[in-house]
Design an enzyme around this catalytic site. Sequence first.
Site, PDB file in Angstrom:
ATOM      1  N   ASP A  54       0.807  -1.228   0.000  1.00  0.00           N
ATOM      2  CA  ASP A  54       0.000   0.000   0.000  1.00  0.00           C
ATOM      3  C   ASP A  54       0.840   1.279   0.000  1.00  0.00           C
ATOM      4  O   ASP A  54       1.998   1.291   0.397  1.00  0.00           O
ATOM      5  CB  ASP A  54      -0.966   0.018   1.198  1.00  0.00           C
ATOM      6  CG  ASP A  54      -0.258  -0.146   2.543  1.00  0.00           C
ATOM      7  OD1 ASP A  54       0.762  -0.861   2.607  1.00  0.00           O
ATOM      8  OD2 ASP A  54      -0.721   0.450   3.534  1.00  0.00           O
ATOM      9  N   GLU A 108      -0.572  -2.031   5.161  1.00  0.00           N
ATOM     10  CA  GLU A 108       0.298  -1.952   6.351  1.00  0.00           C
ATOM     11  C   GLU A 108       0.104  -0.635   7.084  1.00  0.00           C
ATOM     12  O   GLU A 108       0.271  -0.555   8.293  1.00  0.00           O
ATOM     13  CB  GLU A 108       1.775  -2.100   5.940  1.00  0.00           C
ATOM     14  CG  GLU A 108       2.743  -2.291   7.118  1.00  0.00           C
ATOM     15  CD  GLU A 108       3.014  -1.039   7.931  1.00  0.00           C
ATOM     16  OE1 GLU A 108       3.116  -1.137   9.164  1.00  0.00           O
ATOM     17  OE2 GLU A 108       3.125   0.056   7.339  1.00  0.00           O
ATOM     18  N   GLU A 109      -0.246   0.422   6.328  1.00  0.00           N
ATOM     19  CA  GLU A 109      -0.253   1.774   6.898  1.00  0.00           C
ATOM     20  C   GLU A 109      -1.521   2.103   7.676  1.00  0.00           C
ATOM     21  O   GLU A 109      -1.643   3.208   8.200  1.00  0.00           O
ATOM     22  CB  GLU A 109      -0.103   2.818   5.775  1.00  0.00           C
ATOM     23  CG  GLU A 109       1.211   2.728   5.000  1.00  0.00           C
ATOM     24  CD  GLU A 109       2.402   3.294   5.779  1.00  0.00           C
ATOM     25  OE1 GLU A 109       2.227   3.708   6.930  1.00  0.00           O
ATOM     26  OE2 GLU A 109       3.507   3.282   5.208  1.00  0.00           O
ATOM     27  N   ARG A 114      18.555  -6.136  13.908  1.00  0.00           N
ATOM     28  CA  ARG A 114      18.560  -6.031  15.361  1.00  0.00           C
ATOM     29  C   ARG A 114      17.911  -7.271  15.957  1.00  0.00           C
ATOM     30  O   ARG A 114      16.799  -7.636  15.569  1.00  0.00           O
ATOM     31  CB  ARG A 114      17.800  -4.786  15.834  1.00  0.00           C
ATOM     32  CG  ARG A 114      17.857  -4.644  17.342  1.00  0.00           C
ATOM     33  CD  ARG A 114      17.110  -3.446  17.896  1.00  0.00           C
ATOM     34  NE  ARG A 114      17.276  -3.420  19.329  1.00  0.00           N
ATOM     35  CZ  ARG A 114      18.300  -2.837  19.966  1.00  0.00           C
ATOM     36  NH1 ARG A 114      19.217  -2.202  19.287  1.00  0.00           N
ATOM     37  NH2 ARG A 114      18.397  -2.899  21.274  1.00  0.00           N
ATOM     38  N   HIS A 156       7.598   8.733   4.512  1.00  0.00           N
ATOM     39  CA  HIS A 156       6.381   9.516   4.804  1.00  0.00           C
ATOM     40  C   HIS A 156       6.578  11.007   4.499  1.00  0.00           C
ATOM     41  O   HIS A 156       5.895  11.837   5.093  1.00  0.00           O
ATOM     42  CB  HIS A 156       5.904   9.316   6.254  1.00  0.00           C
ATOM     43  CG  HIS A 156       5.370   7.941   6.535  1.00  0.00           C
ATOM     44  ND1 HIS A 156       4.277   7.695   7.348  1.00  0.00           N
ATOM     45  CD2 HIS A 156       5.763   6.727   6.096  1.00  0.00           C
ATOM     46  CE1 HIS A 156       4.042   6.387   7.403  1.00  0.00           C
ATOM     47  NE2 HIS A 156       4.938   5.777   6.652  1.00  0.00           N
TER      48      HIS A 156
HETATM   49 ZN   LIG Z   1       5.023   3.769   6.532  1.00  0.00          ZN
HETATM   50 ZN   LIG Z   2       6.414   1.021   5.624  1.00  0.00          ZN
END
Ligand SMILES: [Zn+2]
Ligand SMILES: [Zn+2]
Length: 397
Positions: free
Chosen positions: A83, A141-142, A182, A368
């Site tokens: 997305d 996902e957002e 990580r 973003h």
């Molecule tokens: Zn994002």
């Molecule tokens: Zn992302």
Amino acid sequence: MLLQNKIQKLADQYKSDTIDIRRHLHAHPELSFEENETVAFVTEKLRSFGISNLTSKANTGLVALIEGKNPAKKTVALRADMDALPINEANEVSYKSTNPGVMHACGHDVHTSSLLGTARILNEIKADFEGTIKLLFQPGEEKVPGGAAMMIADKALLDPKPSAILGQHVMPLIPVGKVGFRKGMYMASADELYIKVKGKGGHGAMPETLVDPVLISAHILVALQQVVSRKADPKTPSVLSFGKVMADGATNVIPNEVNIEGTFRTLNEDWRKEAHQHMIKIAKGIAEGMGGEVDFEVRKGYPFLKNEPELTERSIQAAKTYLGEENVVDLDIWMAAEDFSYYTQEMDGCFYRLGTRNESKGIVSGVHTPTFDIDEDALGLSTGLMAWLALEELKHT
Ligand SMILES: [Zn+2]
Ligand SMILES: [Zn+2]
């Protein structure tokens, strides 16, 4: 030829196609849960690579299987999100978004094109490995509730059930050519807080006849910080921030209510639930003590993201073999949230970062933002690296 060399050669060979795919996706971004054309494009590409075991999931999501020899031996899942964001692209590039107000500003075009490249490589060499690769192309996902949760609810992790999942995300703070890992806790849970403080408004000159929700709110804002400073285990990062406080009165008008909005983030699911209860109790106690009332709503977002230490260590070693020791860096904890965390609650997961920064080309903008872009050289290594990590994991018993 060594399998690693074979993978590297195919990744190089397909690099320009992978870049073309990324540019197509970048030029045609779609918002969360509206990825209709994107998933159709992904389906068509997979078929053109000869991958035909495809199942639609979660409306605009897709699961694809690549079976090696002895496919029942083990399954490893690889995930990409598809997305875009409601941002108007400011880059003047040939592949600029053609969908005004919508932009791939989080690199999900990169994740999707890269996973297509990985799929192409793995399908080509399926006679060289044992086990099954499960590809997850997920929507949304957002946006809460998160496409990952929907994929899981739609049984994307069953039949066959993977023993581990790998995902990657672009990282504009890491130079192109490098990747970051990580072990253990990596990204935060994120919950939205909506607090409505109710009092009794009126003339600012006569507070003794009113219940001032502005003053109550001020006490609540200060007191809630003790949840982080006095209640949280100092070894578990927690952050509580309020970015919106609306008291719509005037110099001489005390309003009836104040609305406060904020975010609470942490890296422990038990503490997360406990913290919600502390915050509600403190806010209600203060409001009642001062004669007012409070409605405290917690809108739960994604859980925290844990990279399973042993899987991550194996991936780090495999990445060092593939890219060279100097190109694998350590990541710090990142208090943003990511719905890949839902998969890591179901099975061992490793979410790593793909370096996409190139200062000499002016590619430095954060995700973003309307000027976000990547150095596409990253697509020369991301496809092969993920194929290599997946095969190394399939070999692990
Ligand atoms: Zn994002
Ligand atoms: Zn992302």
